[in-house]
Design a protein around this motif. Structure first.
Motif: not given
Length: 360
Positions: A32, A38, A100, A102
């Motif tokens: 990132a 992220k 994003r 995860r």
């Protein structure tokens, strides 16, 4: 010299006997470059529910800054709502956009995708880790291990009874998370809080030890002339929604959480405070365990004593005897009552057997 030609074929028997897990790269190929680019999330569960009935710990981490947020859930099904609420608050407070996320392939995360993808304002890409490969979300997995270590150390320092230790674990985890966000690794470095919000929290100048006993002024309007003007409480965390001198406490009398600034800090843990009150910490623990057992036995009796015959026969037994029995003893008693010879329940030898089981 022997030269081999052609393409080697896979040996199926060898594959069945020797195949191993594929090596995981030690460094991520996509780092990132900005805050919010992220985000990693993960959930851990604790066997014992807190006083607020929270059993699940949801951890959220920004990869660029290292900042972590903790949310506590009663059920895993609350994950979707908590994450969406966190995204909205994060974007509002920081002015950054979450790009994003995860996460693993658990059911609650799959449900999150069903809400995020069609959402009109959330343009977020969800990245799932491979099954049985927590290394792909390694940073937050290691962060959980770090925070659990700090959680246990803080609870040990507080010297709480087992019941308080289990009941206050979520508050302790929240405090450990907040402390993690003000740590700097190098003298010239910024803390995660400074990277995300541009400044450290307001309470950083007034830090205290988790579980420290305090005396809080009783602010009731009408008080008896002989009633004490303060009560004992435990420091359990910092408040982000109040002024810098307002803290969160656990009232030892009512077992409720309160906010207050009318505080006298005693600089002692729970065990030391109990000694000043003439109570040994071991005695306090035993008293607490007896009360806890009575609750468990009451619940057990309600759930297991269902047959009319059993209820009728149990009415002949002193309730104090029932409360003092362990679960195994109660099960033995249940078998005795349901046996063909009802007189067995009044046999002194059988009650002697029950007494032996009490100490297990």
């Amino acid at each position: 010299n022997i030269q081999l030609h052609g393409t080697p074929e896979v040996c199926i028997p060898c594959a069945k006997g020797k195949q191993r897990k594929k090596n995981q790269p030690k460094e991520s190929k996509t780092h990132a470059t900005e805050i919010g680019e992220k985000i990693s999330i993960d959930i851990s569960s604790v066997k014992q529910a807190s006083y607020g009935q929270k059993k699940f710990w949801l951890l959220i981490q920004d990869e660029k800054s290292g900042y972590v947020w903790s949310e506590f859930l009663k059920k895993k099904s609350e994950t979707c709502e908590k994450v969406i609420d966190w995204i909205s608050k994060f974007e509002k407070d920081t002015g950054k956009r979450v790009q994003r996320i995860r996460l693993d392939n658990s059911g609650e995360n799959v449900k999150l995708a069903e809400h995020v993808h069609p959402h009109p304002t959330l343009k977020i890409k969800l990245e799932y880790t491979a099954p049985h490969t927590p290394q792909q979300n390694g940073k937050i997995e290691r962060k959980f291990a770090t925070l659990y270590g700090k959680l246990r150390s803080m609870l040990n320092t507080a010297k709480l009874t087992e019941s308080l230790r289990k009941g206050l674990w979520a508050h302790c985890a929240e405090t450990a998370t907040k402390l993690e966000n003000i740590i700097v690794n190098h003298p010239d470095d910024m803390s995660p809080a400074e990277r995300v919000y541009g400044k450290d929290p307001i309470w950083i100048k007034q830090m205290h030890t988790f579980g420290e006993v305090v005396m809080i002024a009783n602010r009731q309007t009408i008080k008896s002339k002989l009633k004490d003007r303060s009560f004992a409480a435990l420091f359990i965390g910092y408040s982000d929604e109040h002024a810098e001198d307002v803290f969160k406490f656990f009232n030892l009398q009512t077992k409720h959480n309160i906010h207050s600034r009318d505080v006298l800090w005693l600089n002692m843990n729970y065990a030391d405070y109990m000694k000043t009150q003439g109570m040994n910490i071991i005695a306090a623990i035993e008293e607490e365990e007896v009360d806890d057992k009575k609750v468990k036995y009451d619940t057990f009796l309600k759930s297991t004593v269902k047959s009319p015959l059993l209820k009728k026969d149990l009415n002949y037994i002193d309730p104090n005897i029932l409360h003092s029995m362990t679960k195994s003893a109660l099960m033995l008693l249940k078998i005795m009552v349901e046996s063909e010879n009802k007189q067995e329940i009044y046999d002194s030898q059988n009650f002697h057997d029950l007494e032996l089981i009490k100490t297990e």
